[in-house]
Design a protein around this motif. Structure first.
Motif, short mmCIF file in Angstrom:
data_model
loop_
_atom_site.label_atom_id
_atom_site.label_comp_id
_atom_site.label_asym_id
_atom_site.label_seq_id
_atom_site.Cartn_x
_atom_site.Cartn_y
_atom_site.Cartn_z
N ILE A 1 0.84 -1.20 0.00
CA ILE A 1 0.00 0.00 0.00
C ILE A 1 0.87 1.25 0.00
CG2 ILE A 1 -1.61 1.35 1.43
CD1 ILE A 1 -2.77 -1.49 2.26
N ASP A 2 1.90 1.25 0.81
CA ASP A 2 2.75 2.44 0.94
C ASP A 2 3.76 2.61 -0.20
OD1 ASP A 2 3.26 3.09 4.52
OD2 ASP A 2 1.51 3.21 3.21
N THR A 3 4.22 1.55 -0.79
CA THR A 3 5.25 1.69 -1.83
C THR A 3 4.70 1.57 -3.25
OG1 THR A 3 5.87 -0.64 -1.80
CG2 THR A 3 7.09 0.83 -0.33
N LYS A 4 3.54 0.94 -3.40
CA LYS A 4 3.00 0.75 -4.76
C LYS A 4 1.65 1.45 -4.97
CE LYS A 4 6.21 -2.25 -6.07
NZ LYS A 4 7.37 -1.68 -6.66
N PHE A 5 0.75 1.34 -4.01
CA PHE A 5 -0.61 1.83 -4.23
C PHE A 5 -0.72 3.34 -4.08
CE2 PHE A 5 -5.01 1.60 -4.88
CZ PHE A 5 -5.68 2.29 -3.88
N PHE A 6 -0.47 3.86 -2.87
CA PHE A 6 -0.68 5.28 -2.67
C PHE A 6 0.25 6.16 -3.50
CE2 PHE A 6 -2.88 8.75 -1.09
CZ PHE A 6 -1.99 9.72 -0.66
#
Lengths: 227, 217
Positions: free
Chosen positions: A105-110
């Motif tokens: 979530i922190d490195t790819k999504f947001f």
């Protein structure tokens, strides 16, 4: 009634990473002092308490040196208040599985949403939308696995990934409106869409997710100072 | 029932090295499955469909990916030599520095490497390394973990061994001894630990890799 625990949180209302910590503090009924930071004119306190990143959130607990990085702060809070609304599971594999998705979530999504803000061409934006939709699909599958038919990533209760992803809902909605698309929808990500509605109305979240005006003001500052 | 532990990786990877060091610290027996990243196995794609990368640890059939997540898992799942500090605050700080190495240090160092030691890129890498130098100074011990290695030392594996090889391959200098006496000393101490040394590939191989990948024509 909250616990008096000598906790101070240095942050900005518009930062989802700060909101993340606020959700956990709310879930655990921990009272804290919020120190508002201006990210466009960083204070001495921020520069000295988090020199490596100069970012919020920064947590001050009792007389200990400051602690930074939201995921690390969350685990710290969970360890010092383990008996009130536990955030992470106790099983080692479940913990690893949760941490893996937090990393995603922190490195790819947001970051895709952050990239969207900085992209101005129509083609560029369309390419990012496509990536967001693909990523949302992965998150939908993850949600199905984690929730096991229940309301949250954490099952019956809000837990780690509900907090880790839930903090971004304000900015996701903002980006969706601004760029005329849907990251989550009834067809592709029905379970996640339902989940977002529960988060928006959850006691611990609804006061901490910033309102549109806060986001708009912050967005304008970002465009001006970090185009 | 005996534990079945498999590690998917390739021997020259610093991220795989993090995991082998952690496994060695706990005395865990495992099967190493060598992956050819240009021809990934069906197993790897099955166990890490999201990133399709190594390392992947498979413990009794359950896969875990992302090197630092794996290292924390190893510490959680097996007793023995602790990898993270016991104290809650110290643990959080160790996680912070491990994350800092991944977020800030390694990318800056990589930029210096891919830019062949360009001045600005080297300066930025050194700025990040300075934080680690200060940490070692403040601690005044052999390792980030004190007398023994911990999560931070393991996270910094790339700096201990791969950086020097890259510097030699490209004729550049990022980690100079005069600027970083503590880290320089730490590098020697770290790669001399049996749990690290046992699985390091010969330095020449890494030098050759950097030369081939990033060297001038």
């Amino acid at each position: 009634m909250g616990k008096s625990s000598e906790i101070k949180l240095l942050g900005t209302a518009a930062s989802p990473f700060v909101n993340r910590v606020q959700f956990v503090l709310n879930l655990k009924s921990i009272e804290y002092e919020f120190i508002e930071e201006n990210l466009f004119c960083k204070s001495e306190l921020l520069l000295t308490s988090n020199p490596a990143y100069t970012k919020v959130p920064v947590l001050f607990h009792e007389n200990k040196p400051p602690l930074a990085e939201s995921l690390i702060i969350i685990e710290y809070l969970d360890e010092i208040y383990p008996n009130i609304h536990p955030i992470l599971p106790s099983d080692p594999f479940e913990r690893a599985y949760n941490r893996f998705w937090a990393n995603y979530i922190d490195t790819k999504f947001f970051p895709l949403f952050m990239e969207m803000r900085r992209t101005h061409s129509k083609e560029g934006k369309e390419a990012i939308k496509k990536q967001i939709i693909e990523a949302s699909q992965l998150l939908e599958e993850a949600f199905v696995k984690f929730s096991n038919g229940k309301a949250y990533f954490g099952g019956d209760n809000v837990r780690y990934l509900d907090v880790v992803l839930g903090c971004f809902l304000g900015w996701i909605k903002f980006s969706e409106k601004r760029n005329e698309f849907k990251a989550f929808d009834e067809v592709r990500t029905p379970k996640l869409l339902e989940w977002t509605k529960r988060i928006w109305t959850h006691e611990a979240f609804k006061d901490a997710i910033p309102n549109t005006e806060t986001l708009v003001n912050f967005y304008m500052m970002l465009q001006k100072y970090k185009p | 029932m005996a534990d079945e532990v498999k590690l998917y990786g390739f021997p020259g990877s610093p991220y795989v090295s993090r995991v082998t060091t952690a496994l060695n610290l706990k005395g865990i027996k495992y099967e190493f499955v060598a992956e050819d990243l240009s021809n990934k196995s069906a197993d790897l794609l099955k166990y890490n469909p999201v990133h399709k990368k190594v390392p992947v640890l498979v413990h009794n059939g359950k896969p875990i990916s992302e090197s630092l997540v794996i290292v924390e898992y190893i510490d959680d799942a097996w007793k023995g030599v602790p990898i993270l500090p016991q104290d809650t605050y110290e643990k959080a700080q160790a996680r912070f520095w491990a994350k800092f190495i991944d977020d800030k240090c390694t990318p800056a160092i990589f930029k210096a490497i891919t830019n062949h030691g360009e001045e600005q890129a080297v300066a930025e890498a050194q700025e990040q390394l300075q934080f680690l130098e200060n940490e070692l100074n403040v601690k005044g011990k052999k390792f980030f973990g004190g007398d023994n290695i911990n999560l931070v030392d393991i996270a910094a594996t790339f700096i201990a061994y791969w950086l020097g090889a890259a510097e030699e391959a490209l004729g550049i200098k990022v980690l100079s001894k005069d600027k970083f006496p503590k880290i320089t000393e730490w590098c020697g101490n770290y790669i001399n630990c049996q749990v690290v040394k046992d699985d390091l590939v010969p330095r020449e191989a890494i030098v050759a890799f950097f030369r081939k990948r990033f060297g001038n024509a």
